[in-house]
Design an enzyme around this catalytic site. Sequence first.
Site, PDB file in Angstrom:
ATOM      1  N   SER A  50       0.871  -1.179   0.000  1.00 13.72           N
ATOM      2  CA  SER A  50       0.000   0.000   0.000  1.00 13.72           C
ATOM      3  C   SER A  50       0.906   1.226   0.000  1.00 13.72           C
ATOM      4  CB  SER A  50      -0.825  -0.035   1.289  1.00 13.72           C
ATOM      5  OG  SER A  50      -1.445   1.201   1.518  1.00 13.72           O
ATOM      6  N   TYR A  71      -1.782  -1.167  10.569  1.00 10.47           N
ATOM      7  CA  TYR A  71      -1.880  -1.314   9.106  1.00 10.47           C
ATOM      8  C   TYR A  71      -0.568  -0.938   8.408  1.00 10.47           C
ATOM      9  CZ  TYR A  71      -3.789  -1.196   4.374  1.00 10.47           C
ATOM     10  OH  TYR A  71      -4.003  -1.424   3.032  1.00 10.47           O
TER      11      TYR A  71
HETATM   12  P1  NAD Z   1     -11.471  -5.965   0.016  1.00  6.13           P
HETATM   13  O1  NAD Z   1     -11.948  -6.103   1.419  1.00  6.13           O
HETATM   14  O2  NAD Z   1     -12.428  -5.480  -0.995  1.00  6.13           O
HETATM   15  O3  NAD Z   1     -10.848  -7.343  -0.467  1.00  6.13           O
HETATM   16  C1  NAD Z   1      -9.995  -8.079   0.381  1.00  6.13           C
HETATM   17  C2  NAD Z   1     -10.347  -9.555   0.297  1.00  6.13           C
HETATM   18  O4  NAD Z   1      -9.443 -10.250   1.179  1.00  6.13           O
HETATM   19  C3  NAD Z   1     -11.760  -9.850   0.787  1.00  6.13           C
HETATM   20  O5  NAD Z   1     -12.442 -10.648  -0.158  1.00  6.13           O
HETATM   21  C4  NAD Z   1     -11.568 -10.615   2.084  1.00  6.13           C
HETATM   22  O6  NAD Z   1     -12.558 -11.595   2.327  1.00  6.13           O
HETATM   23  C5  NAD Z   1     -10.209 -11.244   1.853  1.00  6.13           C
HETATM   24  N1  NAD Z   1      -9.559 -11.624   3.116  1.00  6.13           N
HETATM   25  C6  NAD Z   1      -9.520 -10.949   4.283  1.00  6.13           C
HETATM   26  N2  NAD Z   1      -8.871 -11.672   5.192  1.00  6.13           N
HETATM   27  C7  NAD Z   1      -8.483 -12.817   4.600  1.00  6.13           C
HETATM   28  C8  NAD Z   1      -7.751 -13.949   5.028  1.00  6.13           C
HETATM   29  N3  NAD Z   1      -7.335 -14.072   6.286  1.00  6.13           N
HETATM   30  N4  NAD Z   1      -7.493 -14.925   4.144  1.00  6.13           N
HETATM   31  C9  NAD Z   1      -7.948 -14.833   2.847  1.00  6.13           C
HETATM   32  N5  NAD Z   1      -8.649 -13.800   2.406  1.00  6.13           N
HETATM   33  C10 NAD Z   1      -8.916 -12.791   3.268  1.00  6.13           C
HETATM   34  O7  NAD Z   1     -10.206  -5.015   0.111  1.00  6.13           O
HETATM   35  P2  NAD Z   1      -9.128  -4.560  -0.987  1.00  6.13           P
HETATM   36  O8  NAD Z   1      -9.021  -3.114  -0.859  1.00  6.13           O
HETATM   37  O9  NAD Z   1      -9.402  -5.169  -2.279  1.00  6.13           O
HETATM   38  O10 NAD Z   1      -7.825  -5.196  -0.355  1.00  6.13           O
HETATM   39  C11 NAD Z   1      -6.898  -5.985  -1.096  1.00  6.13           C
HETATM   40  C12 NAD Z   1      -5.488  -5.587  -0.704  1.00  6.13           C
HETATM   41  O11 NAD Z   1      -5.232  -4.251  -1.142  1.00  6.13           O
HETATM   42  C13 NAD Z   1      -5.237  -5.570   0.798  1.00  6.13           C
HETATM   43  O12 NAD Z   1      -3.975  -6.155   1.065  1.00  6.13           O
HETATM   44  C14 NAD Z   1      -5.238  -4.097   1.139  1.00  6.13           C
HETATM   45  O13 NAD Z   1      -4.491  -3.819   2.292  1.00  6.13           O
HETATM   46  C15 NAD Z   1      -4.612  -3.512  -0.105  1.00  6.13           C
HETATM   47  N6  NAD Z   1      -4.839  -2.080  -0.341  1.00  6.13           N
HETATM   48  C16 NAD Z   1      -6.106  -1.575  -0.508  1.00  6.13           C
HETATM   49  C17 NAD Z   1      -6.257  -0.224  -0.738  1.00  6.13           C
HETATM   50  C18 NAD Z   1      -7.612   0.401  -0.931  1.00  6.13           C
HETATM   51  O14 NAD Z   1      -7.731   1.630  -0.953  1.00  6.13           O
HETATM   52  N7  NAD Z   1      -8.658  -0.381  -1.077  1.00  6.13           N
HETATM   53  C19 NAD Z   1      -5.145   0.614  -0.816  1.00  6.13           C
HETATM   54  C20 NAD Z   1      -3.877   0.064  -0.660  1.00  6.13           C
HETATM   55  C21 NAD Z   1      -3.735  -1.286  -0.437  1.00  6.13           C
END
Ligand code: NAD
Length: 435
Positions: A144, A156
């Site tokens: 991130s 985080y």
């Molecule tokens: P999201 O919640 O839409 O998707 C995340 C998915 O991970 C979900 O389907 C959830 O069920 C799954 N998950 C959670 N815990 C889990 C586990 N223990 N084992 C397997 N699956 C699990 O969120 P997202 O934003 O798509 O997140 C994806 C990645 O992107 C994450 O690592 C997040 O930190 C990173 N990220 C997101 C953003 C943002 O703005 N959305 C920004 C930077 C980084």
Amino acid sequence: MIKDFGGKVAVITGAASGIGRGLAYGFAKQGMNIVLADIDKENLVKVAKELEEIGIEVMTQLTDVSDPEQVAQLADASYKRFGTVNILCNNAGVGGAGSISLVTLENWKWILGVNVFGVIHGIQYFLNRMLASNEQCHIVNTSSMAGLLSGDNSSYPTSKFAVVAISESLAFDCFNTNVGVSVVCPGRVNTNIIKNTYTFRQNRPGVWLPPAEMIKQSEIGRENLNRILAGAMTPEKLAELVIKAIKNDIFYVLTHPEYIPLVKSRFERINEDALKLYEGIEIKSEQKSKIFKNDSPTFSITYPESFIELKPNPMNLPEVKPVFVAAKEPSIDLLISVIKSSKYGRPLDESVNEIVRRIEDIAREINISSNEPITLRDGTPAYESVIEYKYLGIFPVKSIHLSVLKDEHLIVISIYANANYYNENFRDILYSLEF
Ligand code: NAD
């Protein structure tokens, strides 16, 4: 480097929603077969059905990435079904919990378990199989912007900094192998992370225990973040950038360039603080020297005392017998190796050119800025080569090599340094060589 994705296999964790789902779509549209892994069974099945309509093969595997056994099973099942895996996206993640003074130990364990150990488990169970496959592979870890800029969200950014560090180490390990590495550092993306993290937290005792006032505030914060995310980059757009990064072997995938000035100011602050610490302190430039002598073939070299001799010799170069290795902080290595010249059985220039050709074959993006005959102080004919590696691991490296023929041996004395530390004194060290 993977250029053509068609028919290849991608495994994506956290694939039931958001970025994971977006990556699955992006890869599927390129003709890849996909393994979707998540803890959310309902959405996993939904995404799989949508992808099957594109006409590719899809497999789902209920996986909690924080559990090593489940990730081991994911790897076994993926290889069993498809025989290979070309792209692994360690993407599953959960959001942060706010102020460090309120975060419970349970919260730390949960977030680090998913966001950090999830990535570690993926590497643990897929990497060696990928390396052994000899197919073009790529590991994509989702960090991130919070992996480069910590902010106030405690657990985080801690987890995301760790993902950047793991990825950098992995890039070193995988340099010049069939496995590429990228770390994705997005800003805000329109996903369900806020809602999902909130729901997960409710089901985990002890993960979220702030005072009532804080809970109220966090609800407002959550609503506002949801509003911001709704207008943020789509996962589909992010997936396009990740695909471009894989195809072009880009390591740091900064999908939101508007954050780059913030990253720069973090480094400026580091620089400023370091200068403050050393204000008024005179850094000694006077350099004492040590002499290294080798009995057979006989030669000696004078090198600065600040180089520390490494024992046992840590180099593991096939065909080359390193007789001396010394290292100096930061990241400068002096290496003397002796190669039986019968291996090449040719004059010095031909032997050196053969070595340089081999380096060109195995190294990516090198520039040979000089490769020419010279004479050492004592009149011995030698050969000097200066090679710049655009990246060795993730850093630019510059090296200087002197090669000499002596007693049927080819002796190569080299200094390797991060390109920022390379200086002309290195040449003086090498030219101190005497027979
Ligand atoms: P999201 O919640 O839409 O998707 C995340 C998915 O991970 C979900 O389907 C959830 O069920 C799954 N998950 C959670 N815990 C889990 C586990 N223990 N084992 C397997 N699956 C699990 O969120 P997202 O934003 O798509 O997140 C994806 C990645 O992107 C994450 O690592 C997040 O930190 C990173 N990220 C997101 C953003 C943002 O703005 N959305 C920004 C930077 C980084």
